[in-house]
Enzyme design. Structure first.
Site, PDB file in Angstrom:
ATOM      1  N   LYS A 175       0.845  -1.189   0.000  1.00  0.00           N
ATOM      2  CA  LYS A 175       0.000   0.000   0.000  1.00  0.00           C
ATOM      3  C   LYS A 175       0.880   1.238   0.000  1.00  0.00           C
ATOM      4  O   LYS A 175       1.471   1.609   1.013  1.00  0.00           O
ATOM      5  CB  LYS A 175      -0.911   0.064   1.235  1.00  0.00           C
ATOM      6  N   GLU A 250       9.862   2.665  10.791  1.00  0.00           N
ATOM      7  CA  GLU A 250      10.857   3.702  10.492  1.00  0.00           C
ATOM      8  C   GLU A 250      10.104   5.030  10.628  1.00  0.00           C
ATOM      9  O   GLU A 250       9.308   5.374   9.756  1.00  0.00           O
ATOM     10  CB  GLU A 250      11.361   3.456   9.060  1.00  0.00           C
ATOM     11  N   CYS A 284      12.657  12.277   6.526  1.00  0.00           N
ATOM     12  CA  CYS A 284      12.729  11.959   7.961  1.00  0.00           C
ATOM     13  C   CYS A 284      14.136  12.205   8.460  1.00  0.00           C
ATOM     14  O   CYS A 284      14.354  12.344   9.653  1.00  0.00           O
ATOM     15  CB  CYS A 284      12.230  10.566   8.257  1.00  0.00           C
ATOM     16  N   GLU A 385       8.635  17.279  15.159  1.00  0.00           N
ATOM     17  CA  GLU A 385       8.942  17.127  13.736  1.00  0.00           C
ATOM     18  C   GLU A 385       8.006  18.036  12.926  1.00  0.00           C
ATOM     19  O   GLU A 385       6.787  17.964  13.053  1.00  0.00           O
ATOM     20  CB  GLU A 385       8.752  15.667  13.310  1.00  0.00           C
TER      21      GLU A 385
HETATM   22  C1  UN1 Z   1      13.464   9.339   4.447  1.00  0.00           C
HETATM   23  O1  UN1 Z   1      13.498  10.544   4.568  1.00  0.00           O
HETATM   24  O2  UN1 Z   1      12.469   8.683   4.853  1.00  0.00           O
HETATM   25  O3  UN1 Z   1      19.297   9.442   3.742  1.00  0.00           O
HETATM   26  C2  UN1 Z   1      14.522   8.532   3.798  1.00  0.00           C
HETATM   27  C3  UN1 Z   1      18.474  10.037   3.078  1.00  0.00           C
HETATM   28  C4  UN1 Z   1      17.763   9.315   1.968  1.00  0.00           C
HETATM   29  C5  UN1 Z   1      16.607   8.545   2.495  1.00  0.00           C
HETATM   30  C6  UN1 Z   1      15.674   9.337   3.344  1.00  0.00           C
HETATM   31  N1  UN1 Z   1      18.701   8.427   1.310  1.00  0.00           N
HETATM   32  O4  UN1 Z   1      18.194  11.189   3.306  1.00  0.00           O
END
Ligand code: UN1
Length: 495
Positions: A175, A250, A284, A385
């Site tokens: 999904k 995550e 993230c 965040e």
């Molecule tokens: C994310 O923001 O969920 O290291 C992943 C990084 C990328 C992946 C980010 N290669 O910023």
């Protein structure tokens, strides 16, 4: 005419059972409809899970190197389609074309890594405590994997999950985020063309509530891999925990870059510009706090403000644009809400802090890259965040205070320190509470063959990427082979 997309369930492209649909629009130009997608529900999920369940019994028996070759083929097709899909991805979620090409490349790298892993998937052979007996461990597939992915890396993150899931012999119900269903559809097309058995990969479009939750709660889903907010991660954890499902979460971040008084300031400046405003701050791993040593604080802020005010906003298909839109209207409102909070908390707005609506920008959801200085660690803009182009700058007197500030949040994904002092760098590696620490590099830019994930409320201890993700997607089987021809009782007959 907008393109009509479908679910992929039980080996066929199909509408949702209800026949309902939703639109996917370009955040840089809201008038442009990228596609129309099935609005699915639990009944669609049930069919997808049934299909994946049936396919598992055959797929698990395909030798892993052979599964790996299919992953290799998928990588080759991604290479051919890199530019086409990168352009679609920019239209679908807004980030600039250089970055969507990078997102594709991360998927390609992940495909080829999985290809190689098909000839490894190591277990251990271990001496037995008894004579004429052999001990070993093997990696076994688990079953049906539910993959729930976010919109900010519409290709890379699904590949991080689906390649290892399939390579280790699981089947998949996928999904994707409802903001990026088109890129996800391309990925499924690629798996099919590469030779993944059609029933082994199922795609169900829709929202978290109507599709995500039924996946999490389905009794025949054996494991869940989710990337998204910590709030949703907690809900998934509770629901999946009831059935003791294996879950990899995550989640959020409040990543910081520290700049010490001995740092190369030009390097640190390039780092924070990329870390904070790349992907419009919607990673993230984005740099959301900048922790500056008091000796360089004023000078560095001047350098930074000058560069930030020159960043060019616009449609990401224009190669000269630095920063694309944010994903949608609610996201922009949330970001602006945090700017209001920062103001009320008494932080000083240095640049930005408003919608960007000049000319064509008003067609989409643009927000000016924003910097707050005079932020203190207890302010909400220093702790929560924001997921947008907002950077909170905190002044500290020394290294110890910097470490205390960086660790003073509930998250622990990525972190960075700029210093030329090797002793300090190693102390930072040891003392910063984060899953990832960069020395003299920004907080973003993970490579697919390294473990990726965070501590504290950023996750639940698993890692994506690298060799570690193959551990998540497989179960260890411990095997004892006794070739003595007699009963040998461990702990007893050898004493
Ligand atoms: C994310 O923001 O969920 O290291 C992943 C990084 C990328 C992946 C980010 N290669 O910023």
């Amino acid at each position: 005419m907008a393109e009509i997309y479908k679910n992929f369930i039980n080996g066929e492209w199909v509408n949702s059972k209800s026949g309902e649909t939703f639109e996917n629009r370009n955040p840089a130009n809201w008038n442009e409809i990228v596609g129309i997608f099935p609005r699915s529900a639990a009944e669609d999920v049930n069919l997808a899970v049934q299909s994946a369940g049936k396919a598992f019994n055959e797929w698990r028996l395909v030798p892993a190197p052979q599964r790996g070759e299919i992953m290799k083929k998928a990588g080759d097709i991604m290479v051919e389609r890199k530019e086409e899909i990168a352009r679609l991805m920019t239209r679908e979620m807004g980030k600039v074309i250089a970055e969507t090409r990078g997102d594709m490349q991360e998927g390609i790298d992940t495909a080829y890594y999985a290809f190689g892993e098909g000839r490894r998937l190591f277990g251990h052979t271990v001496p037995s405590e008894l004579m004429n007996k052999f001990n070993m461990t093997m990696r076994m597939p688990i079953g049906v994997a539910g993959v729930i992915s976010p919109w900010n890396f519409p290709m890379a993150i699904p590949t991080w999950k689906i390649f290892p899931a399939l390579l280790t012999g699981n089947t998949v119900v996928f999904k994707p985020a409802s903001d990026t269903p088109a890129t996800a559809t391309k990925l499924v097309e690629i798996f099919l063309e590469a030779g993944v058995p059609p029933q082994a990969i199922n795609l169900v479009h829709g929202t978290g509530n109507s599709v995500g939750i039924p996946i999490v709660e389905h009794p025949d889903i054996d494991l869940i891999s989710f990337t998204g907010s910590s709030a949703v991660g907690k809900i998934i954890s509770q629901k999946a925990g009831k059935d003791l499902k294996r879950i990899s979460l995550e989640l959020g971040g409040k990543n910081a870059q520290i700049v010490m008084d001995d740092a190369n300031l030009h390097l640190a400046l390039e780092g924070v510009l990329w870390g904070a405003f790349g992907t419009t701050g919607q990673r993230c791993t984005a740099t959301s706090r900048l922790i500056l040593h008091e000796k360089i604080h004023d000078k560095f802020l001047d350098m930074l403000a000058e560069r930030v005010s020159r960043l060019k906003l616009g449609n990401g298909l224009d190669e000269s644009v630095d920063v694309g839109p944010v994903i949608n209207a609610p996201a922009r409102e949330k970001i602006h809400g945090y700017v209001e909070i920062g103001r009320k908390e008494g932080a000083a707005l240095l640049v930005g802090g408003e919608y960007a609506e000049e000319g064509d920008l008003k067609k989409g959801f643009f927000y000016k890259p924003t910097i707050f200085s005079g932020v203190t660690p207890n302010m909400r803009i220093a702790r929560e965040e924001i997921f947008g182009p907002v950077l909170s700058v905190i002044k500290v007197k020394d290294f110890d205070e910097a470490v205390q500030v960086i660790n003073g949040v509930i998250y622990g994904l990525s972190s960075s320190i700029y210093t030329q002092d090797v002793n300090r760098a190693y102390r930072a590696i040891r003392d910063i509470q984060a899953g990832i620490t960069y020395i003299n590099g920004p907080t973003i830019g993970a490579e697919c063959h390294m473990p990726f994930g965070g501590v504290k409320e950023t996750g639940n201890g698993h890692r994506e990427g690298g060799w570690t993700v193959f551990e998540f997607f497989s179960e260890i089987k411990t095997v004892y082979v006794d070739f003595s021809g007699k009963l040998q009782r461990a702990q007893i007959d050898n004493r």
